[in-house]
Write a protein that holds these residues in place. Structure first.
Motif, mmCIF file in Angstrom:
data_model
loop_
_atom_site.group_PDB
_atom_site.id
_atom_site.type_symbol
_atom_site.label_atom_id
_atom_site.label_comp_id
_atom_site.label_asym_id
_atom_site.label_seq_id
_atom_site.Cartn_x
_atom_site.Cartn_y
_atom_site.Cartn_z
ATOM 1 N N GLU A 199 11.885 8.460 -5.013
ATOM 2 C CA GLU A 199 13.134 9.239 -5.026
ATOM 3 C C GLU A 199 13.167 10.273 -3.903
ATOM 4 O OE1 GLU A 199 13.215 10.649 -9.073
ATOM 5 O OE2 GLU A 199 14.468 8.956 -9.711
ATOM 6 N N ARG A 217 17.219 5.254 -7.445
ATOM 7 C CA ARG A 217 15.945 5.890 -7.043
ATOM 8 C C ARG A 217 16.161 6.813 -5.843
ATOM 9 N NH1 ARG A 217 15.049 3.945 -11.340
ATOM 10 N NH2 ARG A 217 13.471 2.380 -11.861
ATOM 11 N N PHE A 237 0.018 -6.249 9.810
ATOM 12 C CA PHE A 237 1.309 -5.963 9.204
ATOM 13 C C PHE A 237 1.198 -4.795 8.219
ATOM 14 C CE2 PHE A 237 4.546 -6.412 5.956
ATOM 15 C CZ PHE A 237 5.688 -6.447 6.743
ATOM 16 N N ARG A 294 5.292 12.941 1.085
ATOM 17 C CA ARG A 294 3.862 13.006 0.757
ATOM 18 C C ARG A 294 3.537 13.753 -0.526
ATOM 19 N NH1 ARG A 294 1.056 8.976 3.293
ATOM 20 N NH2 ARG A 294 2.222 8.597 5.211
ATOM 21 N N PHE A 317 -1.278 -1.999 0.312
ATOM 22 C CA PHE A 317 -0.441 -0.801 0.467
ATOM 23 C C PHE A 317 -0.966 0.244 -0.503
ATOM 24 C CE2 PHE A 317 2.628 -4.268 1.477
ATOM 25 C CZ PHE A 317 2.893 -3.895 2.783
ATOM 26 N N GLU A 318 -1.071 1.471 -0.041
ATOM 27 C CA GLU A 318 -1.559 2.531 -0.911
ATOM 28 C C GLU A 318 -0.372 3.349 -1.414
ATOM 29 O OE1 GLU A 318 -5.447 5.368 -0.841
ATOM 30 O OE2 GLU A 318 -4.214 5.323 0.965
ATOM 31 N N VAL A 319 -0.325 3.591 -2.735
ATOM 32 C CA VAL A 319 0.772 4.365 -3.332
ATOM 33 C C VAL A 319 0.175 5.396 -4.290
ATOM 34 C CG1 VAL A 319 2.470 2.507 -3.160
ATOM 35 C CG2 VAL A 319 1.069 2.691 -5.220
ATOM 36 N N PRO A 320 0.965 6.407 -4.692
ATOM 37 C CA PRO A 320 0.456 7.367 -5.673
ATOM 38 C C PRO A 320 0.098 6.653 -6.978
ATOM 39 C CG PRO A 320 2.524 8.141 -4.725
ATOM 40 C CD PRO A 320 2.322 6.749 -4.239
ATOM 41 N N LYS A 321 -0.728 7.305 -7.749
ATOM 42 C CA LYS A 321 -1.197 6.730 -9.007
ATOM 43 C C LYS A 321 -0.019 6.347 -9.908
ATOM 44 C CE LYS A 321 -3.671 9.366 -11.816
ATOM 45 N NZ LYS A 321 -4.829 10.111 -12.334
ATOM 46 N N ILE A 322 -0.077 5.152 -10.484
ATOM 47 C CA ILE A 322 1.025 4.726 -11.358
ATOM 48 C C ILE A 322 0.626 4.712 -12.824
ATOM 49 C CG2 ILE A 322 2.305 3.398 -9.631
ATOM 50 C CD1 ILE A 322 1.011 0.876 -10.808
ATOM 51 N N ARG A 337 7.380 8.385 4.585
ATOM 52 C CA ARG A 337 7.044 8.548 3.172
ATOM 53 C C ARG A 337 6.980 10.037 2.847
ATOM 54 N NH1 ARG A 337 1.569 6.192 0.401
ATOM 55 N NH2 ARG A 337 2.704 4.245 0.775
ATOM 56 N N ARG A 343 6.324 0.439 2.267
ATOM 57 C CA ARG A 343 6.003 -0.478 3.374
ATOM 58 C C ARG A 343 6.505 -0.030 4.732
ATOM 59 N NH1 ARG A 343 8.930 -5.084 0.480
ATOM 60 N NH2 ARG A 343 9.893 -3.214 -0.338
ATOM 61 N N ARG A 359 1.155 -1.263 9.452
ATOM 62 C CA ARG A 359 2.411 -0.641 9.905
ATOM 63 C C ARG A 359 3.042 0.229 8.830
ATOM 64 N NH1 ARG A 359 4.335 -4.383 14.348
ATOM 65 N NH2 ARG A 359 2.518 -5.711 14.484
ATOM 66 N N SER A 360 2.518 0.170 7.629
ATOM 67 C CA SER A 360 3.118 0.920 6.518
ATOM 68 C C SER A 360 2.661 2.378 6.573
ATOM 69 C CB SER A 360 2.689 0.299 5.199
ATOM 70 O OG SER A 360 1.312 0.576 5.001
ATOM 71 N N PRO A 361 3.365 3.269 5.852
ATOM 72 C CA PRO A 361 2.963 4.682 5.888
ATOM 73 C C PRO A 361 1.671 4.970 5.112
ATOM 74 C CG PRO A 361 4.962 4.392 4.553
ATOM 75 C CD PRO A 361 4.660 3.080 5.182
ATOM 76 N N GLY A 362 1.159 4.015 4.349
ATOM 77 C CA GLY A 362 -0.105 4.238 3.644
ATOM 78 C C GLY A 362 -0.751 2.919 3.292
#
Lengths: 488, 98
Positions: A341, B14, B76, A331, B88-93, A329, A325, B79-82
């Motif tokens: 991490e 983490r 809002f 990449r 919110f976009e994150v790597p595949k989980i 980040r 958020r 404002r996030s990095p992805g």
């Protein structure tokens, strides 16, 4: 007349007499920053064209007064970084309550000040942007973590500033830079919009050139806020009103554990010992106060208690910075866990990592009872010591810091030694009581005037007593003038 | 000073630490823990813990719905990095079946 060298109350008077206008003050500050900030690096950003203000009545208490803000307090649509790489590029979505209050009081918000990363430090050396230097001697630290705020006020590149104080982060830099800083009672000022370090210890407060400005600003900042569930619903006294009241008959306690040698405390310097125990006491007695020794028996355990509780809360609060958020980040992560991490590994600096690890360790299963729970119980005993002391006296008097400003790099290799520079300030956060630091002496070192700070602590929500005694001391000793903070 | 292995703690936090960082941190944390040992001397039997200094507890606001501006939500999230749309976009989980 150099407007950047004025106090907030001097500016208010000048505006009322129509001798100058707020835009001229901003211009003067801009010139001062251009001329002097390269030496101290107190600001992360100073851009008068981005100044925030509201159209409010000219009678508002801070109308036209520029205020600099520590970079852990949200100003809507401005970057906020806590001097950390991990927040680079994050833009505040809203104003902190203190910013709303300042704007409603007519203040002009301008400039983000440097700090230790996430307020972890006592020297302003852990900032991602590099250290701030003490304007009294640029070879020395300004203190921390609100080092940028204290340095710009002392250097007249700000009129006044906001800081935050978790274990001394307003008072210790105010002491080392020779200005005034107050940590209010826990709950007196809303923490909404302050990036949390240790939620049970943090408070926002003003750093100013004299006691009058501190009273003026705290009057604006204080008060109940429904957005902060730990904010106290109590009336706010008229603080400037108490200034000038005599202190004859006031009972002042000197905790013997803070000043006696051999009590296990980090070595207090002879200059600080003399300025506080002899000179300051003599002044206060001459003003009619009665000074007596009192005991805070658990003082020797405050630092250990603090360095369990504060990192524990910090490790929990900083869990939110994971690359999803906020800000930075990493990449290249193959999966979510690796992204977390690596983002945290690259985004946090050394001191932040140390505190996250220490806090995680104290809270982890198998260690919780021995560390965190035990520390919370010792905290109760520390708080009880204060309750007992305030049955006997009105305020407590101590040094703010065991020494004057130390040199850059002098304490950055041993974390425990750095932690001990907060030895006199952390108890007030653990107990939740208000405390103020004001100048009480000057130690000449290699031709440089290094300020000595005096701390007063009072019972919860009795900031008025602090302003009363601090103002009496200031007016009698004139260190605010001797240090050049206030010019006629 | 007892030697300490911080790798499991770093995993819990983490937090990726390099070998060099671990080598620096481990003796420092051991020294800080030694310093904290002094608390064992305090008698704490029967003492209630203090989690924060105020006597407040269970502070609730009135439970009433408030309108939320959808445009504010999107602003809002941006404002996030992805991000993608309102997410919110994150790597595949979810791991591929192999």
């Amino acid at each position: 007349m150099i407007l950047s060298e004025k106090t907030a109350s001097q500016l208010s008077a000048l505006y009322k007499e129509k001798k100058c206008a707020p835009d001229e003050t901003l211009k003067s500050l801009g010139e001062a920053v251009r001329a002097k900030d390269a030496r101290t690096r107190a600001y992360i950003q100073f851009d008068p064209s981005r100044a925030r203000r509201r159209d409010v009545s000219k009678d508002a208490p801070l109308w036209g007064v520029p205020i600099a803000v520590k970079d852990n307090i949200c100003v809507a649509d401005e970057e906020i970084t806590c001097a950390s790489k991990i927040l680079q590029g994050f833009i505040s979505p809203y104003h902190a309550t203190v910013i709303e209050k300042l704007l409603a009081a007519g203040a002009v918000i301008c400039g983000r000040t440097n700090m230790d990363e996430f307020a972890f430090g006592s020297s302003c050396e852990t900032s991602f942007y590099g250290p701030t230097r003490n304007p009294r001697d640029p070879g020395r630290v300004p203190g921390g973590s609100s080092g940028g705020s204290a340095a710009c006020v002392a250097d007249h590149t700000a009129i006044a500033a906001l800081g935050s104080d978790t274990g001394g982060s307003i008072r210790q830099p105010a002491s080392l830079c020779g200005v005034v800083g107050i940590k209010p009672t826990y709950g007196r000022v809303s923490r909404y919009g302050l990036v949390a370090f240790a939620s049970s210890l943090d408070q926002i407060g003003p750093i100013t050139k004299d006691v009058r400005d501190a009273a003026l600003l705290l009057g604006v900042l204080a008060g109940h806020d429904p957005k902060d569930s730990t904010s106290a619903n109590l009336p706010v006294p008229d603080y400037p009103e108490v200034l000038g009241r005599p202190i004859k008959g006031m009972k002042i306690g000197i905790p013997r554990e803070y000043l006696s040698s051999g009590s296990g405390q980090s070595g207090i310097s002879p200059a600080v010992q003399k300025a506080v125990r002899e000179d300051a006491v003599r002044v206060l007695e001459r003003l009619g106060a009665s000074c007596r020794e009192v005991s805070l028996p658990h003082t020797a355990y405050a630092a250990s208690t603090y360095y369990i509780i504060a990192p524990s809360e910090a490790s929990s609060n900083l869990a939110r910075f994971d690359g999803v958020r906020f800000g930075f980040r990493h990449r290249g992560g193959k999966n979510l866990l690796e992204m977390y991490e690596k983002t945290r590994g690259e985004g946090f600096g050394a001191e932040a990592k140390r505190r996250i690890i220490l806090g995680t360790y104290s809270l982890s299963s198998g260690y919780y009872d021995a560390y965190y729970l035990r520390a919370m119980k010792v905290r109760t005993k520390i708080k009880n010591d204060f309750d007992e002391a305030f049955k006997q006296v009105d305020v407590l008097l101590t040094p703010t810091s065991p020494s004057t400003a130390f040199k850059l790099g002098e304490k950055s290799t041993d974390p425990v030694e750095m932690y001990l520079s907060d030895i006199y300030t952390i108890s007030a956060n653990l107990a939740g009581v208000p405390a103020i630091s004001i100048p009480c002496g000057i130690e000449e070192r290699a031709g440089k005037p290094l300020p000595i700070g005096l701390q007063f602590m009072a019972k919860p929500f009795d900031e008025a007593a602090l302003f009363q005694v601090a103002h009496a001391f200031e007016q009698h000793t004139d260190f605010h003038k001797k240090l050049g903070n206030v010019k006629e | 000073m007892t030697p300490i292995d911080l790798r499991p703690v770093a995993r819990l936090a983490r937090l990726h630490l390099t070998d060099a960082e671990l080598k620096t941190l481990e003796p420092q944390v051991a020294r800080i823990l030694d310093f904290i040992e002094s608390l064992k001397a305090v008698k704490i039997e029967g003492v209630e813990p203090t989690s924060h200094p105020l006597s407040l507890s269970n502070v609730f606001r009135e439970d009433k719905p408030e309108a939320f501006d959808g445009a504010a939500l999107e602003a809002f999230i941006k404002r996030s990095p992805g991000s993608r749309g309102n997410f919110f976009e994150v790597p595949k989980i979810i791991e591929d079946k192999s």
